[in-house]
Design a protein around this motif. Structure first.
Motif, PDB file in Angstrom:
ATOM      1  N   GLY A  83      -0.603  13.868  15.748  1.00 42.36           N
ATOM      2  CA  GLY A  83      -0.819  14.702  16.919  1.00 42.36           C
ATOM      3  C   GLY A  83      -0.684  16.182  16.643  1.00 42.36           C
ATOM      4  N   ILE A  84      -0.866  16.571  15.381  1.00 40.25           N
ATOM      5  CA  ILE A  84      -0.776  17.975  14.987  1.00 40.25           C
ATOM      6  C   ILE A  84      -2.183  18.488  14.746  1.00 40.25           C
ATOM      7  CG2 ILE A  84       0.159  19.617  13.327  1.00 40.25           C
ATOM      8  CD1 ILE A  84       2.345  17.544  12.703  1.00 40.25           C
ATOM      9  N   GLY A  85      -2.584  19.484  15.516  1.00 37.44           N
ATOM     10  CA  GLY A  85      -3.937  20.003  15.411  1.00 37.44           C
ATOM     11  C   GLY A  85      -3.981  21.480  15.090  1.00 37.44           C
ATOM     12  N   ASP A  86      -5.180  21.970  14.897  1.00 36.32           N
ATOM     13  CA  ASP A  86      -5.385  23.390  14.604  1.00 36.32           C
ATOM     14  C   ASP A  86      -4.836  24.252  15.727  1.00 36.32           C
ATOM     15  OD1 ASP A  86      -6.715  22.719  12.270  1.00 36.32           O
ATOM     16  OD2 ASP A  86      -8.700  22.745  13.220  1.00 36.32           O
ATOM     17  N   GLY A  87      -4.250  25.368  15.370  1.00 31.89           N
ATOM     18  CA  GLY A  87      -3.779  26.337  16.345  1.00 31.89           C
ATOM     19  C   GLY A  87      -2.413  26.064  16.929  1.00 31.89           C
ATOM     20  N   MET A  88      -1.755  24.989  16.517  1.00 34.71           N
ATOM     21  CA  MET A  88      -0.441  24.670  17.059  1.00 34.71           C
ATOM     22  C   MET A  88       0.656  25.378  16.269  1.00 34.71           C
ATOM     23  SD  MET A  88      -0.816  20.600  17.914  1.00 34.71           S
ATOM     24  CE  MET A  88       0.479  20.633  19.153  1.00 34.71           C
ATOM     25  N   ARG A  89       1.760  25.674  16.944  1.00 34.28           N
ATOM     26  CA  ARG A  89       2.948  26.182  16.241  1.00 34.28           C
ATOM     27  C   ARG A  89       3.790  24.981  15.849  1.00 34.28           C
ATOM     28  NH1 ARG A  89       7.306  31.042  16.993  1.00 34.28           N
ATOM     29  NH2 ARG A  89       5.915  31.923  15.443  1.00 34.28           N
ATOM     30  N   ILE A  90       4.107  24.886  14.566  1.00 37.75           N
ATOM     31  CA  ILE A  90       4.820  23.742  14.008  1.00 37.75           C
ATOM     32  C   ILE A  90       6.252  24.168  13.701  1.00 37.75           C
ATOM     33  CG2 ILE A  90       4.861  22.076  12.102  1.00 37.75           C
ATOM     34  CD1 ILE A  90       1.751  22.801  11.852  1.00 37.75           C
ATOM     35  N   VAL A  91       7.209  23.456  14.285  1.00 32.68           N
ATOM     36  CA  VAL A  91       8.628  23.752  14.067  1.00 32.68           C
ATOM     37  C   VAL A  91       9.232  22.594  13.271  1.00 32.68           C
ATOM     38  CG1 VAL A  91      10.853  24.255  15.129  1.00 32.68           C
ATOM     39  CG2 VAL A  91       8.736  25.018  16.246  1.00 32.68           C
ATOM     40  N   VAL A  92       9.646  22.869  12.057  1.00 30.21           N
ATOM     41  CA  VAL A  92      10.159  21.839  11.154  1.00 30.21           C
ATOM     42  C   VAL A  92      11.681  21.888  11.108  1.00 30.21           C
ATOM     43  CG1 VAL A  92      10.096  20.939   8.797  1.00 30.21           C
ATOM     44  CG2 VAL A  92       8.083  22.093   9.734  1.00 30.21           C
ATOM     45  N   TYR A  93      12.289  20.713  11.107  1.00 33.14           N
ATOM     46  CA  TYR A  93      13.742  20.657  10.920  1.00 33.14           C
ATOM     47  C   TYR A  93      14.088  19.523   9.974  1.00 33.14           C
ATOM     48  CZ  TYR A  93      14.224  16.581  14.099  1.00 33.14           C
ATOM     49  OH  TYR A  93      14.152  15.338  14.680  1.00 33.14           O
ATOM     50  N   ASP A  94      15.323  19.545   9.465  1.00 35.16           N
ATOM     51  CA  ASP A  94      15.838  18.400   8.708  1.00 35.16           C
ATOM     52  C   ASP A  94      17.268  18.122   9.145  1.00 35.16           C
ATOM     53  OD1 ASP A  94      17.648  20.001   7.122  1.00 35.16           O
ATOM     54  OD2 ASP A  94      16.036  20.483   5.743  1.00 35.16           O
ATOM     55  N   GLY A  95      17.820  17.024   8.670  1.00 37.72           N
ATOM     56  CA  GLY A  95      19.144  16.584   9.106  1.00 37.72           C
ATOM     57  C   GLY A  95      20.272  17.538   8.769  1.00 37.72           C
ATOM     58  N   THR A 110       0.616  25.490   2.689  1.00 41.31           N
ATOM     59  CA  THR A 110      -0.271  25.409   1.536  1.00 41.31           C
ATOM     60  C   THR A 110      -1.522  24.602   1.853  1.00 41.31           C
ATOM     61  OG1 THR A 110       1.635  25.600   0.057  1.00 41.31           O
ATOM     62  CG2 THR A 110      -0.379  24.770  -0.921  1.00 41.31           C
ATOM     63  N   CYS A 111      -1.394  23.695   2.815  1.00 34.88           N
ATOM     64  CA  CYS A 111      -2.541  22.875   3.215  1.00 34.88           C
ATOM     65  C   CYS A 111      -3.301  23.458   4.403  1.00 34.88           C
ATOM     66  CB  CYS A 111      -2.087  21.453   3.525  1.00 34.88           C
ATOM     67  SG  CYS A 111      -1.629  20.498   2.059  1.00 34.88           S
ATOM     68  N   GLY A 112      -2.990  24.680   4.805  1.00 27.26           N
ATOM     69  CA  GLY A 112      -3.818  25.353   5.779  1.00 27.26           C
ATOM     70  C   GLY A 112      -3.219  25.644   7.134  1.00 27.26           C
ATOM     71  N   ALA A 113      -2.015  25.163   7.428  1.00 25.86           N
ATOM     72  CA  ALA A 113      -1.395  25.485   8.718  1.00 25.86           C
ATOM     73  C   ALA A 113      -0.956  26.948   8.712  1.00 25.86           C
ATOM     74  CB  ALA A 113      -0.208  24.573   8.977  1.00 25.86           C
ATOM     75  N   ARG A 114      -1.248  27.642   9.783  1.00 28.05           N
ATOM     76  CA  ARG A 114      -0.988  29.077   9.808  1.00 28.05           C
ATOM     77  C   ARG A 114       0.359  29.434  10.423  1.00 28.05           C
ATOM     78  NH1 ARG A 114      -6.818  31.765  11.552  1.00 28.05           N
ATOM     79  NH2 ARG A 114      -8.030  30.958   9.753  1.00 28.05           N
ATOM     80  N   ASP A 115       0.822  28.638  11.357  1.00 29.19           N
ATOM     81  CA  ASP A 115       2.031  28.997  12.109  1.00 29.19           C
ATOM     82  C   ASP A 115       3.066  27.884  11.959  1.00 29.19           C
ATOM     83  OD1 ASP A 115       3.886  30.053  13.811  1.00 29.19           O
ATOM     84  OD2 ASP A 115       2.573  30.178  15.559  1.00 29.19           O
ATOM     85  N   VAL A 116       3.918  28.015  10.950  1.00 29.64           N
ATOM     86  CA  VAL A 116       4.931  27.003  10.656  1.00 29.64           C
ATOM     87  C   VAL A 116       6.272  27.699  10.488  1.00 29.64           C
ATOM     88  CG1 VAL A 116       5.509  24.979   9.278  1.00 29.64           C
ATOM     89  CG2 VAL A 116       3.153  25.809   9.304  1.00 29.64           C
ATOM     90  N   VAL A 117       7.267  27.260  11.241  1.00 32.98           N
ATOM     91  CA  VAL A 117       8.600  27.849  11.167  1.00 32.98           C
ATOM     92  C   VAL A 117       9.633  26.736  10.998  1.00 32.98           C
ATOM     93  CG1 VAL A 117       8.088  29.951  12.454  1.00 32.98           C
ATOM     94  CG2 VAL A 117       8.721  27.864  13.693  1.00 32.98           C
ATOM     95  N   ILE A 118      10.831  27.122  10.617  1.00 30.00           N
ATOM     96  CA  ILE A 118      11.930  26.190  10.402  1.00 30.00           C
ATOM     97  C   ILE A 118      12.964  26.390  11.514  1.00 30.00           C
ATOM     98  CG2 ILE A 118      13.820  25.535   8.844  1.00 30.00           C
ATOM     99  CD1 ILE A 118      12.069  26.615   6.532  1.00 30.00           C
ATOM    100  N   LEU A 119      13.489  25.296  12.019  1.00 31.96           N
ATOM    101  CA  LEU A 119      14.553  25.383  13.021  1.00 31.96           C
ATOM    102  C   LEU A 119      15.850  25.773  12.328  1.00 31.96           C
ATOM    103  CD1 LEU A 119      15.462  24.939  15.967  1.00 31.96           C
ATOM    104  CD2 LEU A 119      16.031  22.582  15.312  1.00 31.96           C
ATOM    105  N   GLU A 120      16.385  26.919  12.696  1.00 33.85           N
ATOM    106  CA  GLU A 120      17.606  27.405  12.059  1.00 33.85           C
ATOM    107  C   GLU A 120      18.770  26.456  12.353  1.00 33.85           C
ATOM    108  OE1 GLU A 120      19.888  31.639  11.505  1.00 33.85           O
ATOM    109  OE2 GLU A 120      19.162  31.112  13.507  1.00 33.85           O
TER     110      GLU A 120
END
Length: 285
Positions: A83-95, A110-120
């Motif tokens: 459910g991840i498409g072009d133009g979305m903001r992606i927020v990544v987290y880990d445990g 690296t695979c083309g997503a433009r807006d990717v951030v990490i949850l602090e």
């Protein structure tokens, strides 16, 4: 790049959980020694609406190296199905807070997503702050279209690393623990020699992180400088299998020193080959 262009706070995300253009990604992955099961933890509890991205599932299936960067078409199919498409903001987290999330962010970008951030602070901070947690079966998201474009310049090969070392055109910084770097401790993967690439430097990823977050910018800069890094020269990051190398790359990005590339095969490839190795402390060329 500023710190706030790489990370978002838990408060920021909590206010936007229902935004249609934001997708939360659980990118947790653990070393065997950590004795944690990322899939089981996601199934048990997660940030509401989060999807799971598994670097051991979405990878280059033609390679026998661990979690190598997937081919663009495979990546597009996998993330589109999440459910991840072009133009979305992606927020990544880990445990833990800051371990595998930088690798997942690097993979997406690296695979083309433009807006990717990490949850602090990651899920650990989210849970500690008593923010909402979803249990039971994950909610299915409608499939979307993702256009993958591989940024070849962000990925270093073994030959790229060898040329950089020979020519002195880039510094190779290894994120592994110092005893493995020096060849004093065995590698966890069978058939992989101990030691490091001749001329490489060593900045342990764990030295950059405290309580699931990066240390402040002066401390990050000092850690690299103490290892002999010239922050004004190009850098290629490496580690055991390309995961903690992304922690180094992300740390440098936050202090305005973006890396040239990440060595995807890392020591799993180099140490299992017949390429030259060195032991003992780093001896920069």
């Amino acid at each position: 790049m500023a710190y706030d262009a790489v990370f978002v706070s838990t408060a920021w995300l909590a206010e936007r959980l229902d935004a249609p253009d934001i997708v939360v990604v659980d990118g947790s992955w653990y070393l065997p020694a950590q004795n944690r099961d990322a899939a089981a933890e996601y199934a048990e509890r997660r940030i509401p609406g989060a999807v799971r991205f598994d670097i051991d599932a979405v990878k280059d299936s033609a390679s026998d190296l661990p979690h190598m960067l997937p081919r663009p078409e495979a990546f597009a199919a996998a993330v589109g199905a999440l459910g991840i498409g072009d133009g979305m903001r992606i927020v990544v987290y880990d445990g833990p807070g800051l371990f595998s999330a930088p690798r997942v962010r690097w993979t997406f970008k690296t695979c083309g997503a433009r807006d990717v951030v990490i949850l602090e602070g990651g899920f650990a901070a989210w849970e500690k702050e008593n923010r909402p947690i979803e249990h039971g079966a994950p909610r299915a998201r409608a499939a979307r279209s993702f256009t993958a474009r591989l940024d070849h310049s962000a990925v270093a090969t073994a030959d790229d690393v060898a040329r950089a070392l020979d020519a002195g055109s880039a510094q190779i910084i290894d994120a592994r623990p110092a005893d493995r770097f020096r060849g004093e401790a065995a590698e966890p993967r069978p058939g992989v020699r101990s030691g490091h690439m001749p001329g490489a430097l060593n900045v342990q990823a764990t030295a950059l992180v405290a309580d699931g977050r990066f240390k402040d910018a002066p401390a990050l800069a000092a850690a690299f400088a103490d290892a002999g890094t010239d922050l004004d020269r190009p850098v290629i990051t490496s580690c055991g299998s390309g995961v903690t190398a992304a922690i180094l790359a992300t740390a440098l990005e936050t202090i305005g020193k973006p890396v040239r590339a990440l060595y995807d095969g890392s020591w799993s490839e180099w140490g299992a080959s017949d390429r030259p190795i060195a032991t003992g402390p780093a001896k920069p060329r």
